[in-house]
Design a protein around this motif. Sequence first.
Motif, PDB file in Angstrom:
ATOM      1  N   TYR A 366       0.852  -1.200   0.000  1.00  0.00           N
ATOM      2  CA  TYR A 366       0.000   0.000   0.000  1.00  0.00           C
ATOM      3  C   TYR A 366       0.879   1.239   0.000  1.00  0.00           C
ATOM      4  CZ  TYR A 366       1.134   0.297   4.999  1.00  0.00           C
ATOM      5  OH  TYR A 366       1.811   0.386   6.190  1.00  0.00           O
ATOM      6  N   THR A 367       0.248   2.354  -0.325  1.00  0.00           N
ATOM      7  CA  THR A 367       0.945   3.644  -0.291  1.00  0.00           C
ATOM      8  C   THR A 367       0.406   4.461   0.884  1.00  0.00           C
ATOM      9  OG1 THR A 367      -0.708   4.635  -1.734  1.00  0.00           O
ATOM     10  CG2 THR A 367       1.225   3.665  -2.792  1.00  0.00           C
ATOM     11  N   PRO A 396      13.175  -5.002   3.658  1.00  0.00           N
ATOM     12  CA  PRO A 396      13.583  -4.783   5.057  1.00  0.00           C
ATOM     13  C   PRO A 396      12.561  -3.918   5.801  1.00  0.00           C
ATOM     14  CG  PRO A 396      15.428  -4.393   3.557  1.00  0.00           C
ATOM     15  CD  PRO A 396      14.195  -4.544   2.702  1.00  0.00           C
ATOM     16  N   GLY A 397      12.060  -4.427   6.891  1.00  0.00           N
ATOM     17  CA  GLY A 397      11.170  -3.642   7.747  1.00  0.00           C
ATOM     18  C   GLY A 397       9.912  -3.154   7.061  1.00  0.00           C
ATOM     19  N   ALA A 398       9.486  -3.798   5.988  1.00  0.00           N
ATOM     20  CA  ALA A 398       8.263  -3.463   5.232  1.00  0.00           C
ATOM     21  C   ALA A 398       8.342  -2.123   4.506  1.00  0.00           C
ATOM     22  CB  ALA A 398       7.015  -3.485   6.141  1.00  0.00           C
ATOM     23  N   ASP A 399       9.503  -1.485   4.504  1.00  0.00           N
ATOM     24  CA  ASP A 399       9.657  -0.115   4.002  1.00  0.00           C
ATOM     25  C   ASP A 399      10.574  -0.135   2.777  1.00  0.00           C
ATOM     26  OD1 ASP A 399      10.192   2.577   3.635  1.00  0.00           O
ATOM     27  OD2 ASP A 399      11.239   2.842   5.548  1.00  0.00           O
ATOM     28  N   ILE A 401      12.610   1.753   0.495  1.00  0.00           N
ATOM     29  CA  ILE A 401      13.156   3.111   0.539  1.00  0.00           C
ATOM     30  C   ILE A 401      13.425   3.673  -0.849  1.00  0.00           C
ATOM     31  CG2 ILE A 401      14.134   2.864   2.840  1.00  0.00           C
ATOM     32  CD1 ILE A 401      16.841   2.289   1.429  1.00  0.00           C
ATOM     33  N   LEU A 403      11.189   2.752  -3.820  1.00  0.00           N
ATOM     34  CA  LEU A 403       9.892   2.960  -4.454  1.00  0.00           C
ATOM     35  C   LEU A 403       8.908   3.705  -3.551  1.00  0.00           C
ATOM     36  CD1 LEU A 403       9.565  -0.511  -6.213  1.00  0.00           C
ATOM     37  CD2 LEU A 403       9.933   1.685  -7.327  1.00  0.00           C
ATOM     38  N   ASN A 404       9.288   3.952  -2.284  1.00  0.00           N
ATOM     39  CA  ASN A 404       8.454   4.736  -1.366  1.00  0.00           C
ATOM     40  C   ASN A 404       7.059   4.178  -1.172  1.00  0.00           C
ATOM     41  OD1 ASN A 404       9.794   6.875  -0.061  1.00  0.00           O
ATOM     42  ND2 ASN A 404      10.029   7.902  -2.042  1.00  0.00           N
ATOM     43  N   TYR A 405       6.985   2.906  -0.838  1.00  0.00           N
ATOM     44  CA  TYR A 405       5.703   2.307  -0.468  1.00  0.00           C
ATOM     45  C   TYR A 405       5.993   1.237   0.568  1.00  0.00           C
ATOM     46  CZ  TYR A 405       6.629  -1.997  -3.126  1.00  0.00           C
ATOM     47  OH  TYR A 405       7.150  -3.189  -3.568  1.00  0.00           O
ATOM     48  N   GLN A 406       4.931   0.677   1.157  1.00  0.00           N
ATOM     49  CA  GLN A 406       5.137  -0.363   2.159  1.00  0.00           C
ATOM     50  C   GLN A 406       4.683  -1.711   1.620  1.00  0.00           C
ATOM     51  OE1 GLN A 406       5.395   3.135   3.262  1.00  0.00           O
ATOM     52  NE2 GLN A 406       3.465   2.771   4.271  1.00  0.00           N
TER      53      GLN A 406
END
Lengths: 460, 251
Positions: A366-367, A396-399, A401, A403-406
């Motif tokens: 999701y964003t 890593p950590g669902a983040d 870095i 593409l800036n989404y989770q």
Amino acid sequence: MAHYRGSLHGETYHFDTLAALMAAATPARSGDALAGIAARTDVERVAAQHILADLPLKVFLQDLLVPYETDDVTRLIIDSHDTTAFAPVSHMTVGQFREWLLSTATTAELAALAPGLTPEMAAAVSKLMRNRDLITVTRKIRVTTAFRTTLGLPGRLGSRLQPNHPADDLAGIAASTLDGLTYGVGDAVIGINPATDNIPTASALLEMLEELRVKYDIPTQTCVLTHVTNSIEMIEQGAPVDLVFQSVAGTQAANEGFGVTLDMLNEARSAALSLGRGSKGNNVMYLETGQGSALSSDAHHGVDQQTLEARAYAVCRAVDPLIVNTVVGFIGPEYLYDGKEIIRAGLEDHFCGKLLGLPMGCDVCYTNHAEADQNDMDVLMTLLADAGTHFLIAVPGADDIMLNYQSLSFHDIAYLRNSFGYKAAPEFETWLEKMGIVSQTGALIDGADASMKLLEAAHV
Amino acid sequence: MSDVTRDAKSDPWARLRAATPARVGLGRAGAALPTSAGLEFQFAHARARDAVHSSVDWAGVAAGLAPLDLIHVHSAAPDRPTYLRRPDLGRQLADRDWPELVLDDAPDVVFVIGDGLSADAVTHHAASVVQACLPLLASLKIGPVVLAAQARVAIGDDIASRLGARLVVTLIGERPGLTVADSLGAYLTFAPKPGIKDSARNCISNIHGQGGLSYEHAAAKISWLVKEALVLGLTGTGLKENADLKSIGSS
């Protein structure tokens, strides 16, 4: 003149085209509303579902949603349709087909049926199914693919390790890769989305992954998710390409928006096969899809986004991929507004992909402007694991870095394996045991000894 | 010896953490995140959500733009939930939401400030970027600054064409990430009019205070592109950032 009509509790409903009927029958989502094709009321949606339930499956071979003459995906679907495989269900309506899928259909019957189904049939029946129905049927379907690992076996849950970095920094990507390996992630692929999409960058990233894979003797495949034309050129230059990646969509025009044609995909597959790098199998393609991509490139032909997504699977199955995933919540709230819509879409995509014979996985994601959070992702990943998904993506950590989404975290893959007993692909599982990362039950071993050994040897 | 280097010798996880801003080496409790790492993630997501859903401090932005003339407008999206579902409405002005005004002569450049997906980006950075641009554009006629609520980039096209501007610079809050939630973007469009394609724009993104573009550097880039666009008569794929920009940016 109404082509599709029916009455519900005394009220008559009519839809001018099959596309309009399909769109109105689709469970609510923001992207169809944005396109102006969603049901106007909840009752109209149910009326459309009633009319759809009574349509013979054969209709989808005659009344084509996107014109045959102008769309090569439609031509691919119709020209490759296997009437013999279709025969067992060819007399059914969509509603009867739903009941057959949920009741007597067996794993073997579903495997034999796949080439006889068109994406539109799969999409139609999914619109009559609740989330639990989608899971029930998908659990019965078995799709197995292989390259250096064998994916899709019973009791197994594959994972893509996605170690992206905003500057494509090699040490940074290696750090994220090692971190993921210590959680047992990476049996489906170690795959990087490059921040800069050009051949020199992609080649440097691929060489780094190859060195890491060979050094630790990891039985998996690597991929840099660069454009298909770059991969073809890299293969010609002698780069160690395991899998060729491409994003694809469900109409010719939307694929043109991605700069890709069916011929290009076939050419790339042949090139990758010529390298003979697979040890367990020869599935050399990795494809990504996602609802909404056709509308966002103004190439949707008035067809709802879920049906167009299923049409993308026709493109995928033509090239015999190792893995396919929908990037389900990446596109944003104007297509899938909230956690409820993302969860529904993830299950639909997984169902349609599997029903059409694909090694279907998911980027559960999701964003930050969607009405969703990690709790919604927890629900979707657990449901997909239970539905027998081919693989899930983790960062890593669902983040992510770059593409800036989770997405999911490495921890989440470990949760699904530890809590529900799923294991990694057998070849990778053996390696994880040898490295002391997991026990014979596939659960992560407590204590950091194995991780330390891996990390100390890495010289990151 | 720095803390990082010392830790790296004794703790390989520290080495990993130093190699990337990604959330590596978090440790685990069973298969879950340790409590502190879980709460740190929640904080980052909460900050990003707040950036999307809060309102711009328009009074503060207006004060930061003094003494420039200002026009306040609202898009056709009445509220945030509609804005998020209907990007088309965020590109249009609300009905009748345009002042009766007579400009003495058409401006060369108009600045439009829209909230976009990060109110915090606009509240923190927009006025400062405009102020940093003004001395660099002193030779040009600058129109009133338009402050647009619930706005997408393309709302600037309609606004600028109503003002008769030759070029519009739309400053807008970018989609927030977990690391940076207040990043501002600048979109330049020559001969703006409703319906113009995105490929006809130039974009400068990542204007923020956590390793992003500084106000001065952003202003230098914007001003260079504005002047080139007015000379060449275009923006978009035909207008490339030139190598000279580096010397302008660092001066």
